[in-house]
Design an enzyme around this catalytic site. Sequence first.
Site, PDB file in Angstrom:
ATOM      1  N   LYS A 127       0.871  -1.175   0.000  1.00 46.72           N
ATOM      2  CA  LYS A 127       0.000   0.000   0.000  1.00 46.72           C
ATOM      3  C   LYS A 127       0.903   1.218   0.000  1.00 46.72           C
ATOM      4  CE  LYS A 127      -3.871  -2.041   2.414  1.00 46.72           C
ATOM      5  NZ  LYS A 127      -4.708  -1.882   3.596  1.00 46.72           N
ATOM      6  N   HIS A 130       1.641   7.118   2.307  1.00 43.13           N
ATOM      7  CA  HIS A 130       1.009   8.407   2.009  1.00 43.13           C
ATOM      8  C   HIS A 130       1.302   9.440   3.090  1.00 43.13           C
ATOM      9  CE1 HIS A 130      -1.971   7.367   4.975  1.00 43.13           C
ATOM     10  NE2 HIS A 130      -2.239   6.252   4.323  1.00 43.13           N
ATOM     11  N   HIS A 133       1.205   8.528   6.661  1.00 43.45           N
ATOM     12  CA  HIS A 133       2.360   7.836   7.244  1.00 43.45           C
ATOM     13  C   HIS A 133       3.526   8.779   7.511  1.00 43.45           C
ATOM     14  CE1 HIS A 133       0.589   3.952   5.678  1.00 43.45           C
ATOM     15  NE2 HIS A 133       0.884   3.682   6.937  1.00 43.45           N
TER      16      HIS A 133
HETATM   17  N1  ARG Z   1       0.574  -0.711  10.016  1.00 45.74           N
HETATM   18  C1  ARG Z   1      -0.306   0.109  10.803  1.00 45.74           C
HETATM   19  C2  ARG Z   1      -0.965   1.163   9.909  1.00 45.74           C
HETATM   20  O1  ARG Z   1      -0.387   1.581   8.911  1.00 45.74           O
HETATM   21  C3  ARG Z   1       0.386   0.797  11.932  1.00 45.74           C
HETATM   22  C4  ARG Z   1       1.081  -0.092  12.928  1.00 45.74           C
HETATM   23  C5  ARG Z   1       1.443   0.614  14.190  1.00 45.74           C
HETATM   24  N2  ARG Z   1       2.161  -0.194  15.131  1.00 45.74           N
HETATM   25  C6  ARG Z   1       1.620  -1.137  15.882  1.00 45.74           C
HETATM   26  N3  ARG Z   1       2.380  -1.822  16.700  1.00 45.74           N
HETATM   27  N4  ARG Z   1       0.332  -1.390  15.867  1.00 45.74           N
HETATM   28  O2  ARG Z   1      -2.048   1.619  10.235  1.00 45.74           O
END
Ligand code: ARG
Length: 573
Positions: A127, A130, A133
Amino acid sequence: MNAYKAKVAEELAPLIEGLDQQDIAQLLEYPPNPEMGDLSLPCFKLSKTLRKAPQAIAEQVRDQLQNVAWLDKVEAVSGYCNLFLHKESFIEGQLDEILSRKGQFGAQELGNGKNIVIDYSSPNIAKPFHVGHLRTTIIGNALYRIFDFLGYNVIRVNHLGDWGTQFGKLIVAYQQWGSEEQVEQDGISELFRLYVKFHDEAEREPELEEQARAWFVRLEQGDEEANRLWKWFVDISLKEFNKIYELLGVGFDSYAGESFYNDKMAPVVQELKDKKLLEEDEGAMLVRLDEFNMPPALILKKDGGTLYHTRDITAAIYRKTTYDFEKCIYVVDAGQSLHFKQWFKVVELMGYDWAEDLEHVSFGKVSLEGAKLSTRKGNVVMLEDLLTQAIAKTKEIIESKNPAMDNKEEVARQVGVGAVIFNDLSTNRVKDIVFSWDEALNFDGETGPYVQYTHARCCSVLRKANNGEGTELPAFDGALDSSQLLNDEAYAAVKQLALFPETVVQAMHKMEPSLISRYLVDLAQSFNRFYHNCPILVEDQALRQARLALVKSVQITLSNGLRLIGLESPEKI
Ligand code: ARG
């Protein structure tokens, strides 16, 4: 300035019953204007404890501080006791500290090497990365640098979203509509195109969802073909994420993402069962959190598949065992607050007292022209585009202002990327940001380029003083004559410098890097007032040297502050 607060508190402690030195130091304020002194004690805050009128306390405090050598003057005005520092010794001490500590000015040994885990960036494979992030990456990186500067040992974790049912969808989409060449050539945008196409097609042809689920099951069961494709998608995505990390100057110590916990979850699920926390609900397994006014945390799906909660709980236990952290910080948008509250509670219910060391550092949403950014709809500004455009735009400005500059590319990168980072850190992290090109790339006003430009201005003065060679403070016979810096603009700049170390500490406690960004704008403004009012390269050697020492101190402090929030400080712009 904190050192002075401590000194005042030490003098006053015997006088003020019921408060220790630290309490008194905390009461001291910075007056809003120089006529009210350098520090001020608001005595109305003491009147209850001391059972006296504020003005009477102020006068008593004033008398107590009458003969203190490092104070010029003490005044009791309207219930405040205003303290004026002995300017020369304050200036001398402050500039000495900065000039001798240089890149370490502001650094402190608060952490004593204790471990802090910071989970940030953590994008999802296949993905786009963006602007949503962008914030976690930038805030997380700044927090890493701040904690590191204050003596902690930081473990930077990129908890990649590299597992989940979307991989089943992606495999189906790839096999139906994709080709190896296209994916190799276009990377994430092709993977993303396939992902979006899957959703479009699945609306018309629901059996695609079935196929996707089947592929995900094969993936979870270790099927060779499924795993080969998954690994390939991960590699393609990482290659692109790394380009962005490189541009931003961001790094990680661990890329253990969600898939890393695949073989580590079963014992945790068993532990939840043993501790009688798990409950069955229509075939799924969950931990009820009604008592805490929260929906249940889902641990296993009907088909036995694990969930986001399961992986986060497992990861936390793994990190505690592996790193024995003092704190484990999750820099993730506020939209996931409930998720974190839920599973932090589960860890607590499991009986782990370190649950209180888990902290969700949340931040506001980024919207674009009012619309929430979503990967599904595809209305995302891809971060790489954003950065490349910022760099291109900066380059145009440099071309028009300073076409003869030698390393235009490099400086355009440092300033363009800096503008984007600074824009992100310019307000409290909890606030929502409406992303606008104009604001991110505004080169005037309270922006990164303004601070970087002020830094370059300091360098330019220093270079001139060195006949064009280098930005060190020129050698000088004799000591710094701090009486040359008593005028308002110079003194205000020195006071601003003195606030740097405590600003860094505050930014750490509040996990708020924007405190440093705002500090840098204040310092740059204060310096520019000095610069416009006080010629530096004057004939009088003592005056020239003192002003140069101030310029050098500002340059060092701006550079340290910029580094802490993830910006570079070019010497020429
Ligand atoms: N991959 C997730 C997202 O983009 C964020 C992860 C954050 N870290 C965690 N340990 N949950 O929404």
